[in-house]
Design a protein around this motif. Structure first.
Motif, PDB file in Angstrom:
ATOM      1  N   SER A 416       0.667  -0.855   0.055  1.00 52.30           N
ATOM      2  CA  SER A 416      -0.152   0.248   0.349  1.00 52.30           C
ATOM      3  C   SER A 416       1.094   1.170  -0.185  1.00 52.30           C
ATOM      4  O   SER A 416       0.346   2.401  -0.324  1.00 52.30           O
ATOM      5  N   TRP A 417       2.108   1.586   0.794  1.00 53.86           N
ATOM      6  CA  TRP A 417       2.546   2.865   0.847  1.00 53.86           C
ATOM      7  C   TRP A 417       3.343   2.608  -0.365  1.00 53.86           C
ATOM      8  O   TRP A 417       3.546   3.859  -1.183  1.00 53.86           O
ATOM      9  N   TYR A 420       0.852   4.577  -2.853  1.00 54.04           N
ATOM     10  CA  TYR A 420       1.331   6.047  -2.675  1.00 54.04           C
ATOM     11  C   TYR A 420       2.247   6.495  -3.026  1.00 54.04           C
ATOM     12  O   TYR A 420       2.262   7.426  -3.116  1.00 54.04           O
ATOM     13  N   TYR A 563      -2.929  -0.322  -4.870  1.00 55.25           N
ATOM     14  CA  TYR A 563      -1.676   0.458  -5.319  1.00 55.25           C
ATOM     15  C   TYR A 563      -1.273   0.511  -6.598  1.00 55.25           C
ATOM     16  O   TYR A 563      -0.634   1.074  -7.027  1.00 55.25           O
TER      17      TYR A 563
END
Length: 876
Positions: A416-417, A420, A563
């Motif tokens: 997920s990071w 982002y 993502y």
């Protein structure tokens, strides 16, 4: 909020997975009613038992209603029909029907068919019968119709039998009262709706002793459904019966018997027992006689006979021996209570549980309403039981601990990071679809590698080599043959045209219709592919955690979508890079741990695999229907041309690098990585075979698909934390393909349809790209839900089928454009249409192995298109 949802879902499957290894749970159904004219039901041996119209039917059979046989009791045969059904309040109730079967008989066969419960053979008190009849329960009238069926070729009783793929197989038995056992082997095809079309056929017998009271079962051998024959006894007049402990398997596809065990180690002490198949490759024996008590009885009886021949001088000894015989019969311990599983792939037996009471022989285990029912039968010689045993199969298995869940949660956080992080670099569709041309060649190569191999490699390849051999090895090696064609032919075309999708070239070369057909076919294929790559790991997670398959699919689909939608192709490629390391690292770690667990390590694994012919790589038979080397090479070349030359998920990577030369390097990176990766994943399956050969009791007998074998090892054998890491590897394998499919299908829709026709200009191109990703991700997830409701034996096979049937013609039309100048748009369209017709015929009649489906699609499109162009005006 999204991350919180992920943690909640992970916590749910952590708790839901708390299961034990009690695969079987037992309960009792109402006892059988007394037969007509009797007030007590001592139980029946040899009844005809099966299911029709959702009721359990039990008919005929025999018992000793008054006295035990050694007390002078007479054996009585019956023609009654009993029906057990579940009432509206979920209670079970027996009913004695007014209808009767044609004979007072038992010890025959009974198989549920579309026309009714087919009962065949058996014997009465004075003859063996060849007749058969169908019992059809009519719910509206609450009665049973008794309809004549096809006669056996010879009278036969006490035989082994089973139904396999709409064919009933009958083996052995006795053809005359007090006659010898036989080696008859018959088959009845019951696929027709009309029983008048059913005809018995004699087949070649097994290589072994004739037998009666044997045990038959149908089950897959890992590749095809087969008929299995176990144990029994050889019977000859005026001779003591001989207990048999061997086992044989008949492969209908090959029309061939093979020996599983010659019985010298008493491998199958299950004479007259009951068996039922469960899962993908397990047969469970719920009862059976080992012959030891029969042998002791015969010794005593022979001693009595010898003493009686000596005359009255030894009356005291005769009296003592008769007392010993009576004591032996009255104190018979029964037929045991162990549940023994036999895995048809490893061909090992192991105990999987214990019955609550004594095993019931001379009856049949019937699968009804999701449970296994063992009705009545014999618990020791001459003694029946009226008990009806119900066995519920518990498919819940191992669970993941807190540390495993934490590892997976951290993995999802990193993904997920990354979405982002890369979202900040997405300024326009050039960034979103092509990464702004700033992706290094090695990262693009690793992404190609991860996308192509995916969960199909991580799970389905080990499952294939576990259940079969290395015959699919050459399929992967064909990537090396195709790589030069991609580097020197396809990539220059795509780079020079400065296109976003491969299908833009089809419009340049032919027309907009061909472009739309190509793009829509690709999108359709990607939706199907997403279904496969989500469903496959979801099966694994369901097996190892107990969480519902649909929750697994939703979790995987949502995380991938997050993502991919945020970070575009850059997020997809860089997460692929990370996932390739997890994927390969997990496989290598598993191999090391298996070698450490097996006594003798690597050499023992190789030895066991070689003994079982697991390293068969090249089959030189001239057949396109079997996985021969010709099928692998032909199918592999054309599948890889289609995948690497025309698949937008691959083409898109070629366009993300700075130069054409770097794009070529990315292809060679993938091709070179395929070689060691293929060895690793093929050997994982072989190592798993050896591991479960050494430790058969560690194998879960209940999973319905062998694709779960690797995840089962991960969850059941590895330490906490490491299990979580390798389960994350399963996610990695799936998501590397899933995210690619989402992004590339969205690219195809946006570029080839939305932007091409100037639809809805109110939304910015970048937002439209993200919305397209969202919609396609949701549709793919829904398709995975649909697949979860299907009976899919091998997802590797299903993937190959989708690849060949859906986009086989795409490779052909691209080759028509690249390799020829005279083929025009009309010829290309006719080639596509003809290829679709050919593919439909291939799918229906299956003249070739499914691996060749891509070849039939490419070749038929190319040949038809080119031939038509010879009779039409060419285009340059």
């Amino acid at each position: 909020m999204r991350l919180l949802l992920s943690f909640i879902l992970l916590g749910v499957f952590s708790l839901n997975g708390l299961a034990n290894n009690d695969y079987f749970q037992f309960s009792s159904l109402p006892d059988l009613l007394p037969n007509s004219g009797y007030s007590v039901q001592p139980g029946l041996a040899g009844p005809y038992t099966g299911v029709n119209n959702d009721v359990l039917i039990l008919a005929g059979g025999a018992n000793f209603p008054d006295k035990l046989p050694w007390e002078g009791g007479t054996k009585v045969y019956y023609n009654d029909i009993f029906v057990l059904q579940k009432t509206e309040d979920k209670e079970y109730s027996w009913e004695l029907m007014k209808e009767k079967i044609p004979f007072h008989s038992g010890y025959g066969g009974a198989v549920s068919t579309s026309a009714g419960l087919l009962c065949f053979g058996g014997n009465t008190k004075d003859k063996v019968i060849s007749d058969s009849w169908l019992l059809r329960y009519i719910p509206e009238q609450k009665n049973v119709a008794v309809i004549p069926g096809p006669q056996l070729p010879v009278p036969l009783t006490n035989f082994a039998y089973a139904e396999v793929d709409n064919k009933i197989y009958v083996a052995g038995g006795i053809s005359e009262v007090e006659g010898s056992s036989t080696n008859y082997f018959y088959c009845l095809d019951i696929s027709s709706e009309n029983p008048l079309d059913w005809k018995w056929e004699q087949l070649p017998a097994w290589d072994g002793e004739s037998r009666a009271f044997a045990v038959g079962s149908g089950q897959s051998n890992g590749e095809t459904n087969c008929f299995y024959l176990f144990s029994g006894r050889k019977v000859q007049p005026d001779k003591n019966p001989e207990a048999l402990y061997d086992a044989h398997v008949y492969n209908p596809n090959l029309n061939k018997w093979s020996i599983i065990s010659e019985g010298d180690k008493q491998d199958f002490p299950i004479m007259a027992g009951t068996a039922f198949p469960i899962g993908a490759a397990t047969i469970v024996f719920a009862s059976g006689a080992d012959g030891e008590m029969m042998r002791k009885q015969l010794v005593i009886e022979n001693q009595i006979a010898e003493l009686e021949m000596a005359g009255n001088k030894r009356e005291n000894e005769i009296t003592q021996m008769k007392s010993n015989l009576l004591d032996h019969l009255n104190n018979h311990p029964g037929f045991g209570n162990r549940l023994i599983a036999f895995n048809t792939i490893t061909q090992k037996t192991y105990q999987v549980g214990e019955l609550p009471g004594t095993g019931q022989v001379t009856t049949k285990a019937v699968q009804w309403q999701g449970d296994v029912i063992i009705p009545s039968g014999e618990v020791r010689p001459g003694v029946r039981t009226s008990d009806i045993l119900k066995i519920n199969i518990n498919t819940d298995a191992k669970h993941l601990g807190f540390l495993d869940v934490l590892v997976i949660a951290l993995y999802f956080l990193v993904l997920s990071w990354m979405g982002y992080f890369f979202s900040k670099r997405q300024k326009d569709t050039n960034d979103y679809f092509k990464g702004g041309g700033r992706v290094p060649w090695w990262a693009a190569g690793l992404s190609i590698f991860g996308t192509a191999l995916s969960a199909i490699t991580f799970m389905a390849i080990p499952a294939k080599t576990f259940s079969a051999d290395w015959s699919y090895f050459m399929l992967n090696m064909t990537v090396i043959l195709v790589a030069p064609l991609i580097v020197f032919l396809f990539i220059p075309f795509y780079r020079k045209l400065n296109i976003t999708t491969a299908y833009e070239y089809l419009e340049i070369r032919f027309n907009i219709i061909v472009r739309l057909i190509g793009s829509l076919s690709f999108i359709l294929f990607q939706v199907g592919r997403m279904g496969v790559v989500m469903f496959l790991p979801s099966i694994a997670l369901n097996v190892v955690t107990g969480i519902d398959i649909f929750v697994c699919i939703a979790l995987m689909g949502v995380i991938s979508l997050i993502y991919t939608m945020m970070g575009g192709i850059e997020a997809v490629i860089w997460t692929d890079v990370m996932q390739v390391f997890v994927l390969l690292g997990g496989a290598i770690l598993s191999l090391v741990l298996i070698m450490l667990a097996v006594d003798g390590g690597f050499s023992s694994i190789v030895e066991v695999a070689a003994e079982n012919h697991k390293f068969n790589v090249v089959d030189l038979n001239w057949s396109l229907k079997q996985p021969t080397v010709w099928v692998m090479i032909l199918g592999g070349i054309f599948a890889n041309i289609t995948t690497y030359g025309t698949d937008q998920t691959m083409v898109q990577r070629y366009l993300t690098t700075k130069t054409e030369k770097e794009a070529g390097k990315s292809v060679w990176t993938n091709a070179i990585l395929v070689i060691p990766a293929t060895f690793i994943f093929f050997f994982v399956g072989t190592a798993l075979f050896a591991f479960y050969n050494f430790f058969p009791g560690e194998l879960n007998p209940t999973f319905q698909n062998n694709d779960a074998i690797f995840p089962w090892y991960i969850a059941s054998q590895l330490p906490a934390g490491i299990s979580g890491l390798l389960i994350a590897g399963i996610f990695a394998a799936a998501m590397s393909s899933l995210s690619s499919s989402m992004n590339s299908a969205a690219t195809a829709y946006a570029t080839d349809i939305h932007f091409r026709f100037g639809l809805n200009k109110k939304v910015s191109e970048l937002n439209l790209a993200r919305r397209a990703t969202l919609v396609i991700g949701i549709v793919g997830t829904l398709f995975a839900f649909f697949m979860a409701t299907m009976d899919v034996k091998s997802l590797w096979d299903e993937f190959q089928k989708i690849l060949g049937l859906v986009i086989g013609s795409l490779g052909g039309v691209f080759l028509l454009g690249v390799l020829t100048k005279r083929v025009n748009s009309i010829s290309a369209l006719i080639g596509i249409a003809g290829s679709i017709i050919v593919q439909i015929i291939v799918a229906i009649y299956e003249p070739v192995h499914l691996i060749v489906y891509s070849a039939t699609g490419v070749i038929s499109c190319f040949v038809l298109g080119y031939v038509v162009s010879l009779f039409s005006q060419s285009e340059s």
